[in-house]
Design an enzyme around this catalytic site. Structure first.
Site, PDB file in Angstrom:
ATOM      1  CG  HIS A   1      -1.825  -1.192   1.280  1.00  0.00           C
ATOM      2  ND1 HIS A   1      -1.407  -2.451   1.634  1.00  0.00           N
ATOM      3  CD2 HIS A   1      -3.143  -1.314   0.994  1.00  0.00           C
ATOM      4  CE1 HIS A   1      -2.430  -3.296   1.583  1.00  0.00           C
ATOM      5  NE2 HIS A   1      -3.493  -2.636   1.195  1.00  0.00           N
TER       6      HIS A   1
ATOM      7  CD  GLU B   1     -20.494  -5.419  24.780  1.00  0.00           C
ATOM      8  OE1 GLU B   1     -20.406  -4.755  23.720  1.00  0.00           O
ATOM      9  OE2 GLU B   1     -21.511  -5.430  25.488  1.00  0.00           O
TER      10      GLU B   1
ATOM     11  CG  HIS C   1      -5.895   1.640  -0.742  1.00  0.00           C
ATOM     12  ND1 HIS C   1      -5.798   2.168   0.520  1.00  0.00           N
ATOM     13  CD2 HIS C   1      -6.195   0.321  -0.574  1.00  0.00           C
ATOM     14  CE1 HIS C   1      -6.025   1.219   1.405  1.00  0.00           C
ATOM     15  NE2 HIS C   1      -6.275   0.089   0.774  1.00  0.00           N
TER      16      HIS C   1
ATOM     17  CG  HIS D   1     -29.033 -12.049  26.557  1.00  0.00           C
ATOM     18  ND1 HIS D   1     -29.703 -11.511  25.476  1.00  0.00           N
ATOM     19  CD2 HIS D   1     -28.657 -10.996  27.329  1.00  0.00           C
ATOM     20  CE1 HIS D   1     -29.743 -10.190  25.601  1.00  0.00           C
ATOM     21  NE2 HIS D   1     -29.115  -9.856  26.712  1.00  0.00           N
TER      22      HIS D   1
END
Lengths: 667, 667
Positions: free
Chosen positions: B34, B414, B265, B476
């Site tokens: 890159h 999280e 890129h 859950h």
């Protein structure tokens, strides 16, 4: 805001009180659950349901209904109370009494596959909001195809601070703001309380400002003031951008001691607080009872959309016959007639002129044929379009305020992509297929799980599926992802070996309507392994014998994807040494393992040596080859180097496989 | 900004030109990579490295150095060029020539475990930024303990639009803004280009405004103007909040046709563009060559921090002996002397007074003992503190601008939690342990993978580990998560069966310093199964015989966690029917599978029937019980109901296990 007789006879306080009381009673009866959110958000939800929501309880599946997504799924009793009060068939008071019990329509978190009227499964925070973005996209896309007379509804979301803290929310609001999804309205239940205590312990984001930065209209209101709520929803409906309405509320509204604290969030109030809360909101009825005049006003509100539904049905009937049939086909997820034929022709062509190409390229070729017959297939990529090979037949892309396109630049937002795909598929009218690198399935995994749990037929086009991607190195090389995805119930993972298998796997992915399918595709070229024409879809049982043994087999070599050609080459080497081996191609390990026992045993066969070859970890393969089987693959993370160097370095070669088998033969 | 002789003799253009030229050359030689980001961000990075970064190439591990995190890891040649030019030992021009080749110090994406000077593994977008937040937290926490004389550095991040589109970035910037991490500076390489084309195809977020909404200072500058860059960094250093500097740059700066396009890129420029770009920046040296005066100026800049390092070392030497020893112990991740003793005493107590408690509660008890002897253990939760039982011994929590605390309210984030834990652990001085529900490991999985790949000793305290959580239902209830996590290389998953095993697993988690450990803990109470005192840590080999057979074993029952007591009860039932069975507790399946073959065989034993019991999917267990083994567990998603109802519903009971075994006995 449509006029309603409701407000004339029954006060807002009574209407909202019914929601609050039922929620408190059900949580108390279940001895578990979340009373705080329903009590806090009851005013917002009551105004929405009785004055705005285009909804007819007589048909919760009416395609042009407004969608209401309870992103804060833990507050499920809010939704169940609303559905019961609205008069939805099957949502009885007995179901409310069975809240959170086995096989009830009122599970702990809302599940759209269990409960009519629930628009999508929520609970894992942020999913509802991001799924709703997909619904709002599908609504506008259908309007672009069929006109506003056929598709013209709002999508409302009730979100908590937890939804907005999850990262997926940023991906979702950025996508919605970019596309100017002005029929999306997020009602933020801004109660300032999280489980650990005051939200200020962990958060100080200015949410309206953040949404504005993402191109939304945003405002703050008092979430207990019905007039303010109604006025804000009216402004949102008139906006040319999606809208955030931050509604300041009190969690556990009315509870004498627990209101406004984290104690109201996730456990029953207890008899004393419950009684105090009912007194505070002026509610005198017995548990689970709703006074007749209140229930009747709610039931009337639940049919507010009946006339609109009738008018919509008339407009659909008035479509020209071809459009009408096509609309019905797509809304019912029926496949177009031409799909099987298109794949069959493609396979014949591939067998006639075999090509050594990457399976991502093979996927592009397959899509070239499929998209011509399947206009509902909406492809897209999380900013890896040229690498995923998903943009075929030169489609227009969706753009801000412009929804006639057939391609989606999701941005570098794998999680929101997968969730928006869920929303489009649940909404109806579209079959979404979204792409990224296989390793980044981890970023999208919670939304993939929603698809698997909810039986949503999304298709994941995940390329760069092993160390075969080469130089980008271990951060980009999946080694455990195939196992991790195969372990997920109801997700089907295919890893095709060549162009013919890729076409077959695409067909299977699209023919499946009760769950998601993942295609793991190579970056690197692979030799064609399917040289003989086959009318049957050989991938449909997950595995098949690709090359029989010449004579009694000493070994069976199982392989998937790019390693199938390695297995075939190993078979040749072994044959040269006088050792007979057969090769079984396993495009889908878990689909194979789900076959009847006798079929599995027959295909696994009786050869004394069992080998599996896959450029990934062994985890899961023992179910085929047993603990004593030979595994040729990865035992840890990959490395950065040209891919042929890596295959040699890690010993995943035909010579390596043959050597391991020969060792057993010489013994 | 410290003065430097550098700028007197050599122009900024030359200094930055060296970075650009080396990046172009290396990508061209590797035939992949890159070039666009290094060429575009060279000015920003050059100003930072030559004028601001507190860094001494003679010791890239000096604890109080400024951290520079290249969050946009695909631009790795920027970092390698900077390290080479700065004079880092081992980063030779030959390594640059071996860019993206096997075993080089210059892999495709930066790997901190392969390359000194690389602060953290990056590549999966957003990880670097979120990891840097943890580094910045650790820096201030150490300062709160040892004073600014010992810990006083900045953490700089170079981030791309991709980093900022990923959801994890929102979690990370919200956490950083909330805590007022004013020594964190994000340099946003705002080049307006992504892989699919112009960023405007997919994004229209006002990034400075978004960061301001999260409590940051933000500004926009011209990323090619060295004076503007320097002035902005000075303002950032003086800020009382974290800073975003959006640097408008041109990707592939200088390339005649590809600059400012997505073509710059991710692939080599090609000879023509490369020559054109070098001409445009006035670079005349041969490939991989840097003119002596430029290299010498860079080398001088690379030692700019030498005096500061010396002064810092002197200050550490001047600490009182106890503080100095403790600081050294913690920075070297050495365990405190008291840990083993504390766990041993705890185990003795638990055996003496067995308790039927949840393993999450057992974890709290273990932490009560451990935190007293291990001040570097930093606990926290993603807003599930009361459920995860992680707040023990009443510690103060971190708060905005206040870092003396020992507990972290990560918010409902999280993913950022797991990444920040990586940052704290890599920074040094702390052992982070963070908590949520096991099912939400999916939300954190990409950051857990960075820990596993990078050998980072984070500890995940993941409770509510099965259908045993009951009413919250299938969203859950983890069923596939144990398998998905066990499949990840170098992640150790423990699922202890009772309080004694929980204490042992905590000890193993903390004794491990070369990778992450996950503790899967129950919500529901479980009976004590370890009734005999044991000095040895029986969990240390992943599995052990808990109950022998009375006589020759007909069956061996393997189980983990809450199902170990089910297995023991089944053994009793079988014994009553005259069928001898033994029980093997498997707190860590993958650790057991990694044991030497003979030890595994010995423990698996010769009983004709092998059974595994786990309230999760079978995937992975065939490695122990074989394809013909009996598995008692889940085959799909869970349901919402009280947990005892669920265990009965899914047949995971002692009676169910016994019945399956008896069937084999009667045959």
């Amino acid at each position: 805001m449509s006029d309603s007789a409701t407000s004339e006879r029954v006060s807002h306080t009574e209407l909202a009180g019914a929601v609050r009381a039922l929620a408190m009673d059900a949580v108390e009866a279940a001895k578990s659950g979340h009373p705080g959110l329903p009590m806090g958000a009851a005013d917002v939800a009551t105004v929405l349901f009785t004055k705005f929501l285009k909804y007819d309880a007589a048909d919760p599946f009416w395609p042009d209904r407004d969608r209401f997504v309870l992103s804060a799924g833990h507050g499920s009793m809010l939704l169940y109370a609303l559905l019961y009060l609205s008069g939805l068939e099957g949502m009885t008071v007995d179901e409310l009494k069975r809240f959170r019990q086995l096989d009830s329509r009122t599970p702990g978190h809302p599940e759209h596959f269990m409960t009519p009227g629930v628009e999508t499964t929520t609970g894992p925070l942020g999913q509802g909001l991001a799924t709703a973005v997909g619904m709002a996209m599908a609504e506008r896309m259908l309007a672009a195809e069929y006109g506003d007379g056929i598709s013209s509804h709002f999508t409302y979301v009730l979100a908590s601070d937890g939804d907005l803290m999850e990262g997926i929310s940023q991906e979702a609001i950025a996508l919605a703001g970019h596309l100017k999804l002005n029929r999306l309205v997020v009602l933020f239940d801004d109660n300032g309380i999280s489980i650990d205590g005051p939200l200020a312990l962990a958060d100080s984001v200015d949410q309206p400002k953040r949404f504005e930065a993402a191109g939304w209209r945003a405002e703050r209101i008092d979430g207990h003031d019905p007039a303010a709520i109604a006025a804000a929803i009216e402004r949102a409906q008139a906006s040319d951008r999606p809208s955030l309405i931050a509604c300041r509320t009190t969690i556990g509204f009315g509870a004498p001691k627990k209101a406004g604290t984290s104690k109201a969030h996730g456990e029953p109030l207890g008899a004393e607080e419950l009684a105090g809360a009912k007194a505070a909101i002026g509610w005198n009825a017995a548990p689970f009872e709703v006074p007749e005049h209140v229930l009747s006003a709610w039931r009337e509100a639940g049919r507010r959309g009946a006339a609109e539904r009738k008018a919509w049905t008339d407009r659909v009937e008035a479509l020209d016959p071809a459009s009408k049939a096509e609309f019905a086909r797509r809304m019912h997820r029926r496949l177009p007639d031409g799909l099987a034929q298109a794949v069959a022709e493609l396979k014949d062509g591939l067998v006639a002129a075999p090509q050594e190409i990457a399976t991502r390229k093979a996927s592009e070729i397959a899509l070239g044929a499929i998209t011509k017959v399947m206009p509902e297939l909406i492809l897209g990529s999380a900013d890896l379009t040229p690498s995923n090979n998903t943009r075929v037949n030169n489609p227009t892309a969706l753009a801000p305020g412009s929804f006639a396109g057939r391609y989606i630049h999701y941005g570098i937002r794998e999680h929101a992509m997968a969730a928006a795909m869920n929303g489009m598929a649940i909404h109806g009218g579209y079959r979404p297929a979204g792409a990224t690198f296989l390793v980044f399935s981890d970023y999208a995994r919670p939304a993939i799980r929603i698809a698997a749990l909810g039986g949503i037929p999304a298709v994941y086009v995940f390329t760069h599926d092993s160390i075969g991607l080469g130089e980008d190195g271990p951060t980009h090389q999946p080694v455990e992802h195939l196992a991790a995805l195969r372990a997920m119930p109801n997700l089907r993972v295919f890893r095709p070996a060549d162009a013919v298998e890729t076409a077959e796997c695409w067909q299977l992915a699209l023919e499946r309507t009760d769950g998601p399918t993942l295609l793991a595709l190579t970056r690197q070229n692979v030799p064609p392994v399917r040289r003989a024409a086959s009318g049957a879809n050989l991938c449909s049982q997950g595995a098949y014998e690709l090359a029989p043994a010449a004579g009694e087999a000493h070994a069976t070599i199982f392989a998937s994807g790019s390693e199938v050609s390695v297995a075939l080459e190993a078979r040749e080497i072994l044959s040269g040494k006088g050792v007979a081996a057969r090769v079984v191609s396993v495009p889908s390990l878990e689909l194979f393992l789900a076959q009847p026992e006798d079929r599995k045993r027959h295909l696994i066969g009786a050869a004394p040596v069992k080998v599996a070859v896959e450029a990934a970890v062994r985890f899961g393969w023992d179910a085929v080859i047993g603990p004593d089987g030979i595994f040729v693959g990865m035992s840890g993370f990959g490395a950065s180097a040209p891919y042929k160097d890596l295959y040699r370095h890690f010993g995943i070669t035909a010579e390596g496989v043959a050597k391991r088998v020969l060792r057993t033969h010489n013994l």
